[in-house]
Design an enzyme around this catalytic site. Structure first.
Site, PDB file in Angstrom:
ATOM      1  N   SER A  91       0.831  -1.204   0.000  1.00 22.50           N
ATOM      2  CA  SER A  91       0.000   0.000   0.000  1.00 22.50           C
ATOM      3  C   SER A  91       0.866   1.255   0.000  1.00 22.50           C
ATOM      4  CB  SER A  91      -0.881   0.006   1.251  1.00 22.50           C
ATOM      5  OG  SER A  91      -1.531   1.246   1.416  1.00 22.50           O
ATOM      6  N   TYR A 104      -1.804  -0.556  10.089  1.00 23.24           N
ATOM      7  CA  TYR A 104      -1.874  -0.936   8.679  1.00 23.24           C
ATOM      8  C   TYR A 104      -0.571  -0.661   7.925  1.00 23.24           C
ATOM      9  CZ  TYR A 104      -3.574  -1.376   3.903  1.00 23.24           C
ATOM     10  OH  TYR A 104      -3.726  -1.740   2.587  1.00 23.24           O
ATOM     11  N   LYS A 108       2.107  -3.496   6.307  1.00 23.21           N
ATOM     12  CA  LYS A 108       2.432  -3.473   4.882  1.00 23.21           C
ATOM     13  C   LYS A 108       3.934  -3.223   4.665  1.00 23.21           C
ATOM     14  CE  LYS A 108      -1.418  -4.497   2.912  1.00 23.21           C
ATOM     15  NZ  LYS A 108      -1.537  -5.692   2.064  1.00 23.21           N
TER      16      LYS A 108
END
Length: 166
Positions: A91, A104, A108
């Site tokens: 991402s 998050y 990632k």
């Protein structure tokens, strides 16, 4: 000549064993794996540091890092035999984290680091390993706040214009 798979495999990966079972099922029903795309991810809510819980952190690690790791491990023999490829979907949040996304981008970034290590380990054995950083992908979850404020018929038309039809 590549063979098209005509089966759908749905799994809830909740650990190493479930990933290995999924790969075994795919290999038994379709054949050796030549391409593994780790595209599953989760980021179900915005979370601040003080709101983190152990179950939430475990869920994030399972989906965004450990699931791909276990799938790569399980598929390694097929991928080596096929001189295949692994593609890990990351991402842009790795480079552009935002408030409320504390775990998050971290998971990632860990997936990207795993990608580098796997490329060093599997590359000499003929397996390419890459990561792709994607941005926001429009869809109902992405558009939820906007769609809820629109009249139902307008929201349906907007979604029909944005999303591809099958």
């Amino acid at each position: 000549r590549p063979v098209e798979a005509d089966r759908h495999f749905v799994a809830r990966l909740t650990g190493r064993e479930s990933a290995h079972q999924l790969v075994k099922q795919v290999e038994e029903q379709v054949g050796p794996i030549g391409l593994l795309v780790n595209n599953a991810a989760t980021n179900p809510m915005t979370t601040q540091l003080q709101d983190l819980t152990e179950p939430y952190c475990q869920m994030m690690l399972e989906a965004n890092l450990l699931g791909p790791l276990w799938l790569c491990q399980a598929a390694e023999p097929s991928l080596v035999a096929q001189r295949g490829s692994i593609i890990n979907i990351s991402s842009v949040r790795v480079c552009r984290p935002g408030p409320g996304t504390i775990l998050y981008p971290v998971t990632k970034a860990a997936l990207e680091s795993l990608t580098v290590v796997l490329a060093m380990e599997l590359g000499p054995r003929g397996v390419r390993v890459n990561a792709i950083r994607v941005g926001t992908v429009p869809g109902t979850a992405f558009m939820k706040d906007v769609l809820e404020k629109l009249p139902a018929d307008t929201a349906r038309r907007l979604m029909a214009d944005i999303l591809p039809s099958h």
